[in-house]
Write a protein that holds these residues in place. Structure first.
Motif, PDB file in Angstrom:
ATOM      1  N   ASP A 165      58.936  66.089  13.369  1.00  0.00           N
ATOM      2  CA  ASP A 165      60.211  65.806  12.724  1.00  0.00           C
ATOM      3  C   ASP A 165      59.990  65.358  11.287  1.00  0.00           C
ATOM      4  OD1 ASP A 165      61.592  66.409  14.986  1.00  0.00           O
ATOM      5  OD2 ASP A 165      61.524  64.363  15.770  1.00  0.00           O
ATOM      6  N   GLN A 240      69.296  70.101  12.568  1.00  0.00           N
ATOM      7  CA  GLN A 240      67.909  70.386  12.948  1.00  0.00           C
ATOM      8  C   GLN A 240      67.598  71.849  12.633  1.00  0.00           C
ATOM      9  OE1 GLN A 240      65.990  68.805  16.643  1.00  0.00           O
ATOM     10  NE2 GLN A 240      66.040  70.939  17.226  1.00  0.00           N
ATOM     11  N   GLU A 381      68.475  63.017  31.185  1.00  0.00           N
ATOM     12  CA  GLU A 381      68.781  63.947  30.102  1.00  0.00           C
ATOM     13  C   GLU A 381      67.647  64.960  29.976  1.00  0.00           C
ATOM     14  OE1 GLU A 381      69.895  62.349  26.379  1.00  0.00           O
ATOM     15  OE2 GLU A 381      71.091  60.718  27.230  1.00  0.00           O
ATOM     16  N   ILE A 382      68.033  66.221  29.850  1.00  0.00           N
ATOM     17  CA  ILE A 382      67.058  67.282  29.600  1.00  0.00           C
ATOM     18  C   ILE A 382      67.005  67.502  28.096  1.00  0.00           C
ATOM     19  CG2 ILE A 382      66.505  69.713  29.965  1.00  0.00           C
ATOM     20  CD1 ILE A 382      67.931  69.555  32.636  1.00  0.00           C
ATOM     21  N   ASP A 383      65.855  67.209  27.495  1.00  0.00           N
ATOM     22  CA  ASP A 383      65.717  67.271  26.036  1.00  0.00           C
ATOM     23  C   ASP A 383      65.497  68.694  25.530  1.00  0.00           C
ATOM     24  OD1 ASP A 383      65.808  64.398  25.838  1.00  0.00           O
ATOM     25  OD2 ASP A 383      63.790  64.439  26.696  1.00  0.00           O
ATOM     26  N   SER A 384      64.645  69.428  26.208  1.00  0.00           N
ATOM     27  CA  SER A 384      64.295  70.761  25.710  1.00  0.00           C
ATOM     28  C   SER A 384      63.607  71.542  26.814  1.00  0.00           C
ATOM     29  CB  SER A 384      63.392  70.675  24.478  1.00  0.00           C
ATOM     30  OG  SER A 384      62.199  69.965  24.792  1.00  0.00           O
ATOM     31  N   ARG A 393      65.951  73.789  22.049  1.00  0.00           N
ATOM     32  CA  ARG A 393      66.597  72.476  22.031  1.00  0.00           C
ATOM     33  C   ARG A 393      68.072  72.651  21.694  1.00  0.00           C
ATOM     34  NH1 ARG A 393      61.945  71.415  18.780  1.00  0.00           N
ATOM     35  NH2 ARG A 393      60.483  69.937  19.704  1.00  0.00           N
ATOM     36  N   LYS A 395      71.982  69.955  21.990  1.00  0.00           N
ATOM     37  CA  LYS A 395      72.573  68.705  22.488  1.00  0.00           C
ATOM     38  C   LYS A 395      73.923  68.925  23.160  1.00  0.00           C
ATOM     39  CE  LYS A 395      69.331  65.965  20.964  1.00  0.00           C
ATOM     40  NZ  LYS A 395      68.487  65.185  21.890  1.00  0.00           N
ATOM     41  N   TYR A 416      62.291  66.098  29.897  1.00  0.00           N
ATOM     42  CA  TYR A 416      63.464  65.301  30.224  1.00  0.00           C
ATOM     43  C   TYR A 416      63.063  63.834  30.271  1.00  0.00           C
ATOM     44  CZ  TYR A 416      61.088  66.338  34.641  1.00  0.00           C
ATOM     45  OH  TYR A 416      60.140  66.534  35.614  1.00  0.00           O
ATOM     46  N   HIS A 417      64.069  62.959  30.302  1.00  0.00           N
ATOM     47  CA  HIS A 417      63.809  61.526  30.387  1.00  0.00           C
ATOM     48  C   HIS A 417      65.017  60.844  31.020  1.00  0.00           C
ATOM     49  CE1 HIS A 417      66.312  61.571  26.763  1.00  0.00           C
ATOM     50  NE2 HIS A 417      66.557  60.293  27.020  1.00  0.00           N
ATOM     51  N   ALA A 419      67.205  57.393  30.347  1.00  0.00           N
ATOM     52  CA  ALA A 419      67.367  56.378  29.312  1.00  0.00           C
ATOM     53  C   ALA A 419      67.302  54.956  29.853  1.00  0.00           C
ATOM     54  CB  ALA A 419      68.709  56.590  28.590  1.00  0.00           C
ATOM     55  N   LYS A 474      70.334  72.243  33.531  1.00  0.00           N
ATOM     56  CA  LYS A 474      70.441  73.052  32.329  1.00  0.00           C
ATOM     57  C   LYS A 474      70.133  74.496  32.691  1.00  0.00           C
ATOM     58  CE  LYS A 474      71.197  72.981  27.871  1.00  0.00           C
ATOM     59  NZ  LYS A 474      72.445  72.458  27.288  1.00  0.00           N
TER      60      LYS A 474
END
Length: 801
Positions: A165, A240, A381-384, A393, A395, A416-417, A419, A474
């Motif tokens: 990033d 992004q 949450e699935i990030d990518s 990716r 949102k 994924y994570h 929170a 997803k």
């Protein structure tokens, strides 16, 4: 960056940093006992000492001895050229090995293989005072590079390769004239790899408001240009930007924000609590919270002399003073169940707060905040999703989309994570709407997908579940299509049809080769063909017509040229052509020409590649070739003339020796010489001969009172007798058809060595050597200015009386 690109406010920076980077820590286990420590590093799997890096994250395994005590920051990489993610190791887990994933961020690397030319790096791990063995990693793909980022009229050069990033913040001018006002965005990109033939593509994704971005599409731009429509009010958005080549990608974050918007009674933004900011671009602003017991509200507007009235549907709102915000209030929830946590993954609306702004002129603006309860435990949450080397990716709730080729094997991995708790036990599972396509699941977050042999569309779903059965999923829309087909490749006159075999062509140094390909797309439509050679100076593009390749000429070498065929769906097929330059071409050292004069008047003339000569009509020219070959191969010489009807005038006396007989007329002849070695390599020479001179003629010689006539074309030697004691006067009579030539006459007496040169028409006096009888020969030569001559002889006999 220009002056209108101000720094992001401190609160914005906090939000951005929290959004762009999350750092996880790992608790270190205790050291069990004191023995001899030992650590060992491998890549990919245990025991591996070498690995190839092509943009896909590599896995590094550090095997630890039983006595090594480690901390997460004890693992380091030399020069900081690799980034790594720490694994989640539950507390108390026996530490036999650690696993890291890392990328390269600084290119090119310090080493390059002398045989293959591949860049490589070495990695090692240091834990405490112990250092692991060294593992060699070959880097076969360099990430693409964003050279310049243009936002509006502001140009920002990017001076380093990035893989991760990177943030650029821009303050947008607050003077807006219409809702259609937008800021243009543009990338200037480059790929340092030999795979530069692969087209670079960029994708733009606003992380706040996706409806305001317009991306230019189509082959000319490849998504490198976009436009962001600016709201009328204060706003902040992060775009992004992902730049991708065939193997990997680079990510940049562009932050656009405004701190001043439209005046009058327009509400720019409202801050709820201390961390949630909303713009007034929506009729209602949804504020999600676990507890709605009490929240501080702050309203911002550029208008002056306003009054604000706060109202709530179920709770209470009271105005408070705040030096940082002219309109501030505190909301308190009075409805039932404000503080009780929700036990289901749902959202419950508990209240609505309305702020009404009134100006002195009676203009009114309103904004509403909807307070909604959410459970204390949220869904994961699935990030990518990583598909081979492409990271997908977004949102929003839209599905991912990916284009694959028939018979491809794809490795899918979900990131994924949760929170609420980093140690939450999450489970994941991949599903496919087409049975039998998922052939393996080595881990719960990884699936191996085998594409079928024909075109189709499949829907893949990754589902992630936490321990309280809160679930998120997803979808990935997978479009499988045929790749374009390379039918044949031609190098000069050699055509290769079997694309399953290597295409190898052997040539000589200095050759000029034409490389072309024939291809088609099973989908129909136009295709693009790009040629790219490892020797960068020799690469080029030529569509369907091919590539003209100019070989080096100093040393034997091999080059690899890739032919990349891309169809309208951006599916591509590549084939390599190996060019082996295994032969030194022959060399013409010199050609010696007899029978003509050069500028200096010397005979013969020597040259190596080309010559321009003047010759005399009827003369015979002799050409002697001297050539060599570094490979010591047998050479063959071949001569030709410009007019085939005059080929009979050319006579090959022996190898490398020819004669040419000029006609009795004025004309121009081009003689070409080609020598060929045993491998077919050639060398050339050209001789331009202009026959533009007539030779002089010696018609008669007067000796005393006797006249001796010479017949043209007949070689006669007359005899003149004279008394031994007489003095003779010899006079020549010569002519030249070239009236502008001055003639030179030369008399020689080879028997006696007497000689004298006189001007044309002058007499030569000859006195006998003695009064005894003897015989002498007079040789008379008449020569014009361009070297053509005529020679006659007369025998003089002195007799004793």
């Amino acid at each position: 960056m220009k002056s209108n690109s101000a720094l992001v406010p401190g609160s914005v920076i906090v939000v951005l940093v929290g959004m762009l980077w999350v750092w996880c820590t790992t608790k270190a286990p205790t050291k069990p006992e004191e023995t001899v420590p030992a650590i060992k590093i491998s890549v990919g799997e245990k025991g591996t000492k070498e690995a190839f890096f092509t943009g896909t994250p590599l896995t590094m395994i550090v095997e630890l001895g039983d006595t090594i005590q480690y901390t997460p920051d004890a693992v380091s990489f030399h020069k900081g050229e690799a980034t790594f993610l720490l694994p989640k190791i539950p507390e108390g887990t026996p530490t036999a090995e650690l696993e890291y994933r890392f990328f390269w961020t600084v290119m090119p690397l310090g080493g390059q293989d002398s045989v293959t030319g591949t860049f490589f790096d070495t990695i090692s791990a240091r834990i405490g005072l112990e250092e692991s063995n060294v593992v060699k990693v070959f880097v076969t793909n360099l990430p693409p590079e964003i050279r310049t980022l243009v936002v509006g009229d502001t140009t920002v050069p990017v001076s380093e390769h990035v893989y991760g990033d990177h943030v650029y913040a821009f303050h947008v001018d607050s003077i807006i004239h219409s809702e259609s006002t937008s800021v243009p965005l543009e990338l200037k990109v480059r790929d340092s790899d030999p795979d530069d033939a692969y087209r670079l593509f960029a994708t733009w994704q606003p992380l706040v408001n996706e409806d305001l971005l317009y991306v230019e599409s189509g082959p000319p731009t490849r998504g490198l240009e976009a436009a962001y429509r600016l709201p009328l009010t204060n706003f902040i958005d992060t775009i992004q930007v992902t730049l991708q080549d065939h193997h990997t990608h680079v990510v940049t974050h562009v932050v656009l924000f405004r701190t001043g918007g439209k005046a009058s009674t327009h509400i720019d933004s409202i801050i709820v609590g201390g961390d949630s900011t909303y713009t007034s671009g929506f009729a209602s602003m949804l504020y999600r919270t676990v507890s709605t017991s009490s929240k501080r509200l702050r309203l911002f507007t550029p208008a002056q002399n306003l009054t604000v009235e706060w109202t709530a549907s179920h709770g209470t709102v009271r105005t408070v003073s705040d030096n940082n915000a002219p309109f501030a209030a505190v909301y308190a929830c009075t409805s039932d169940g404000c503080t009780e946590p929700l036990t289901e993954d749902t959202t419950v609306v508990v209240d609505t707060v309305v702020a009404e702004l009134t100006s002195n002129g009676g203009e009114v603006s309103t904004a509403s905040i909807v307070f909604a309860k959410v459970p204390s435990n949220h869904s994961p949450e699935i990030d990518s999703i990583l598909v081979d080397t492409v990271m997908l990716r977004n949102k929003n709730t839209n599905p991912f989309r990916y284009l694959a080729a028939v018979r491809d094997t794809l490795v899918l991995r979900a990131f994924y994570h949760d929170a609420e708790s980093e140690t939450e036990n999450l489970t994941a599972d991949w599903r496919s709407s087409t049975p039998g396509r998922i052939v393996e699941k080595p881990q719960q977050d990884i699936a191996v997908y085998a594409c079928a042999d024909e075109a189709y569309i499949d829907t893949l779903t990754i589902e992630v579940l936490d321990s309280l059965n809160f679930v998120v999923e997803k979808r990935l829309i997978l479009t499988v299509t045929p790749r374009p087909i390379i039918d044949s490749i031609a190098v000069e006159d050699s055509v290769f049809h079997d694309m399953q075999k290597p295409v190898v062509y052997e040539a000589s140094l200095g050759d000029t080769l034409m490389i072309s390909g024939h291809a088609h797309s099973p989908r129909g439509g136009e295709i693009e063909m790009v040629f790219n050679c490892a020797t960068e100076a020799l690469s080029g593009k030529a569509g369907l017509t091919g590539l003209r390749y100019f070989a080096l000429s100093d040393t034997l070498y091999r080059d690899t040229c890739a032919i990349l065929v891309t169809d309208r769906a951006d599916m591509h097929t590549e084939k390599e052509v190996w060019l082996n330059f295994v032969n030194y071409p022959p060399q013409i050292d010199s050609v010696v020409i007899m029978g003509v004069r050069n500028v200096s008047g010397s005979i013969p003339i020597s040259f190596s590649s080309s010559a321009v000569l003047s010759a005399t009509a009827g003369a015979t020219l002799t050409f002697q070739l001297y050539a060599s070959d570094k490979d010591q191969e047998v050479l063959q010489d071949e001569w030709d003339v410009s007019d085939p009807s005059r080929l009979g005038l050319l006579k090959k006396v022996s190898a490398f020796l020819v004669e040419y007989r000029c006609l009795e007329q004025f004309y121009t002849e081009n003689l070409s010489l080609k020598i060929t070695d045993g491998f077919g390599a050639e060398a050339f020479a050209d001789i331009d001969v202009t026959i533009n001179n007539w030779a002089p003629s010696l018609d008669s010689i007067l000796v005393g009172d006797s006249v001796y006539l010479f017949q043209n074309g007949v070689d006669t030697t007359p005899l003149h007798r004279a008394p031994a004691d007489s003095v003779l006067v010899l006079t020549d009579y010569a002519d030249d058809r070239d009236t502008d030539d001055d003639l030179t006459v030369n008399y020689e007496f080879p028997n006696t060595g007497r000689a004298r040169s006189l001007a044309s028409g002058a007499a030569h006096s000859y006195a006998p050597l003695s009064d005894s009888a003897y015989v002498d020969t007079a040789v008379v030569t008449v020569e014009d200015q361009r070297g053509a001559s005529a020679t006659r002889r007369i025998i003089i006999q002195f007799v004793k009386q």
